[in-house]
Write a protein that holds these residues in place. Sequence first.
Motif, short mmCIF file in Angstrom:
data_model
loop_
_atom_site.label_atom_id
_atom_site.label_comp_id
_atom_site.label_asym_id
_atom_site.label_seq_id
_atom_site.Cartn_x
_atom_site.Cartn_y
_atom_site.Cartn_z
N ARG A 235 8.24 -33.88 -19.77
CA ARG A 235 9.69 -34.05 -19.84
C ARG A 235 10.25 -33.80 -21.24
NH1 ARG A 235 11.61 -35.49 -15.18
NH2 ARG A 235 10.17 -36.38 -13.62
N LYS A 236 9.40 -33.50 -22.19
CA LYS A 236 9.90 -33.07 -23.50
C LYS A 236 10.44 -31.65 -23.37
CE LYS A 236 6.17 -35.72 -25.67
NZ LYS A 236 4.97 -35.64 -26.52
N PRO A 237 11.27 -31.20 -24.33
CA PRO A 237 11.87 -29.86 -24.21
C PRO A 237 10.82 -28.76 -24.03
CG PRO A 237 12.94 -31.10 -25.94
CD PRO A 237 11.78 -31.93 -25.50
N PHE A 238 11.06 -27.92 -23.03
CA PHE A 238 10.19 -26.77 -22.75
C PHE A 238 11.11 -25.57 -22.56
CE2 PHE A 238 7.65 -23.78 -20.51
CZ PHE A 238 6.33 -24.06 -20.81
N ILE A 239 11.03 -24.62 -23.49
CA ILE A 239 11.96 -23.49 -23.52
C ILE A 239 11.19 -22.18 -23.35
CG2 ILE A 239 13.67 -22.25 -24.93
CD1 ILE A 239 14.12 -24.94 -26.41
N THR A 240 11.71 -21.31 -22.49
CA THR A 240 11.12 -19.98 -22.35
C THR A 240 11.98 -18.97 -23.08
OG1 THR A 240 12.26 -19.56 -20.25
CG2 THR A 240 10.04 -20.51 -20.14
N CYS A 241 11.33 -18.08 -23.79
CA CYS A 241 12.00 -17.05 -24.58
C CYS A 241 11.23 -15.75 -24.35
CB CYS A 241 12.02 -17.46 -26.05
SG CYS A 241 12.84 -16.31 -27.15
N PHE A 242 11.39 -15.18 -23.17
CA PHE A 242 10.67 -13.97 -22.79
C PHE A 242 11.47 -12.73 -23.21
CE2 PHE A 242 7.19 -15.00 -19.55
CZ PHE A 242 6.96 -16.25 -20.10
N SER A 243 10.83 -11.57 -23.11
CA SER A 243 11.52 -10.32 -23.43
C SER A 243 11.82 -9.54 -22.15
CB SER A 243 10.67 -9.46 -24.38
OG SER A 243 9.51 -9.00 -23.72
N SER A 244 12.66 -8.56 -22.31
CA SER A 244 13.11 -7.77 -21.16
C SER A 244 12.13 -6.70 -20.73
CB SER A 244 14.45 -7.11 -21.49
OG SER A 244 14.33 -6.31 -22.67
N GLY A 245 11.17 -6.37 -21.59
CA GLY A 245 10.32 -5.21 -21.31
C GLY A 245 8.83 -5.46 -21.33
N ASP A 246 8.39 -6.57 -20.74
CA ASP A 246 6.95 -6.87 -20.71
C ASP A 246 6.45 -6.92 -19.27
OD1 ASP A 246 4.37 -7.57 -21.24
OD2 ASP A 246 4.82 -9.65 -21.76
N PRO A 247 5.72 -5.89 -18.81
CA PRO A 247 5.27 -5.87 -17.41
C PRO A 247 4.18 -6.88 -17.11
CG PRO A 247 4.35 -4.00 -18.62
CD PRO A 247 5.33 -4.67 -19.54
N ILE A 248 3.49 -7.37 -18.13
CA ILE A 248 2.36 -8.28 -17.90
C ILE A 248 2.84 -9.70 -17.58
CG2 ILE A 248 0.31 -9.34 -18.93
CD1 ILE A 248 -0.13 -6.79 -20.49
N THR A 249 3.82 -10.19 -18.32
CA THR A 249 4.24 -11.59 -18.14
C THR A 249 5.56 -11.73 -17.39
OG1 THR A 249 5.39 -11.64 -20.28
CG2 THR A 249 3.07 -12.26 -20.26
N ARG A 250 6.14 -10.62 -16.96
CA ARG A 250 7.45 -10.68 -16.29
C ARG A 250 7.44 -11.67 -15.12
NH1 ARG A 250 8.31 -5.32 -15.09
NH2 ARG A 250 9.35 -5.04 -17.10
N GLY A 251 8.44 -12.53 -15.08
CA GLY A 251 8.55 -13.53 -14.01
C GLY A 251 7.89 -14.85 -14.34
N GLY A 252 7.04 -14.87 -15.37
CA GLY A 252 6.37 -16.10 -15.74
C GLY A 252 7.32 -17.15 -16.26
N ASP A 253 8.42 -16.70 -16.87
CA ASP A 253 9.39 -17.66 -17.39
C ASP A 253 10.04 -18.46 -16.25
OD1 ASP A 253 10.56 -15.29 -16.53
OD2 ASP A 253 12.04 -15.20 -18.14
N ARG A 254 10.45 -17.76 -15.20
CA ARG A 254 11.09 -18.46 -14.07
C ARG A 254 10.09 -19.37 -13.36
NH1 ARG A 254 13.03 -13.33 -14.07
NH2 ARG A 254 11.60 -12.62 -12.43
N TYR A 255 8.84 -18.94 -13.28
CA TYR A 255 7.80 -19.76 -12.66
C TYR A 255 7.64 -21.08 -13.41
CZ TYR A 255 3.11 -21.02 -10.95
OH TYR A 255 2.03 -21.67 -10.41
N MET A 256 7.60 -21.04 -14.73
CA MET A 256 7.45 -22.25 -15.53
C MET A 256 8.71 -23.11 -15.47
SD MET A 256 5.11 -21.12 -18.82
CE MET A 256 6.02 -19.64 -19.24
N GLN A 257 9.86 -22.47 -15.46
CA GLN A 257 11.12 -23.22 -15.37
C GLN A 257 11.18 -24.06 -14.09
OE1 GLN A 257 14.32 -20.36 -15.82
NE2 GLN A 257 13.34 -19.50 -17.64
N ARG A 258 10.64 -23.52 -13.01
CA ARG A 258 10.66 -24.24 -11.73
C ARG A 258 9.69 -25.41 -11.71
NH1 ARG A 258 10.70 -18.89 -9.58
NH2 ARG A 258 8.47 -19.07 -9.11
N ARG A 259 8.56 -25.27 -12.39
CA ARG A 259 7.49 -26.26 -12.26
C ARG A 259 7.48 -27.35 -13.34
NH1 ARG A 259 1.65 -23.79 -10.87
NH2 ARG A 259 1.26 -26.05 -10.71
N ILE A 260 8.14 -27.10 -14.47
CA ILE A 260 8.03 -28.02 -15.60
C ILE A 260 9.35 -28.77 -15.80
CG2 ILE A 260 7.55 -28.19 -18.07
CD1 ILE A 260 5.90 -25.57 -17.75
#
Length: 299
Positions: A235-260
């Motif tokens: 419950r401490k602050p968890f921030i995602t700061c992904f880039s627009s052009g990374d095919p390897i991690t794309r979508g991982g930010d939304r996945y973590m936002q939903r679960r954490i």
Amino acid sequence: MRILRTDEDRFADLPGYPFTPHYLDVESGLRMHYVDEGPVGASPVLMLHGEPSWSYLYRHMIPIVAAEGYRVLAPDLVGFGKSDKPASVNDYSYDRHLAWLTHWLKALDLWNITLVCQNWGSLLGLRLATELPDRFQRIIVGNGMLPTGEVRAPATFSVWKAFATHSPWFPVSRIVQLGTERTLNKYELAAYEAPFPTTEHKAGARAFPKLVPISPEDPSSSANKAAWKVLEKWRKPFITCFSSGDPITRGGDRYMQRRIPGALGQPHITLRGGHFLQEDSPEDFARIIIDALKAEIAA
């Protein structure tokens, strides 16, 4: 374990990297290098790099954050940068990297840490934070994840793993350039090559892809699942700061936002750039960190 040490002359006069070197033995005869800028008594910001980069990746961000009065620490993982380099791929494991980092963190007695992590820095940093949660105050993830092997890896990762494992040619600077949208100049490319004067020095970089859990049977899968159980209550602050052009991690930010839980209501952002967003959008990335630290004071 045979240990290699890159000659300091290879790091002379690197562009934009004026930082005083610091060293700590993380086990007998194995030295880890780290950058340590800003007031020693200030809240620490821990910047963890991935593969095949080193603390040079954060060179534009370190002085910006330190200038705001924070202590910025950027270690070179064992096998990278100015840190020592075990000569065999088999000398590296997920658990060993965690043990080395944990030893370093505890030896420096770091508390109230803001974790900034990307690539393998996330695989290691998220495990560190969940295993030592009392020491961490917030987490900022850029283009990173904590895989358990339950979700199929992107095809691009499979290609990368095969290349790192089998290719006789492993051009570190070109690999970094492929993950960066802007064109790196010849001095920057040389800086990414500097830690690796021979093929043997690259053992740590070649080892990492094989250590990523891609199936539930992988050795690190169960430990990463346990870490996720902690993250699902974080419950401490968890921030995602992904880039627009990374095919390897794309979508991982939304996945973590939903679960954490700690991600709820945070200023998540997508920055311009490739996999190495520290090269493409360093000022914006640094601003996210500073704003997160100042938000705590305002609260």
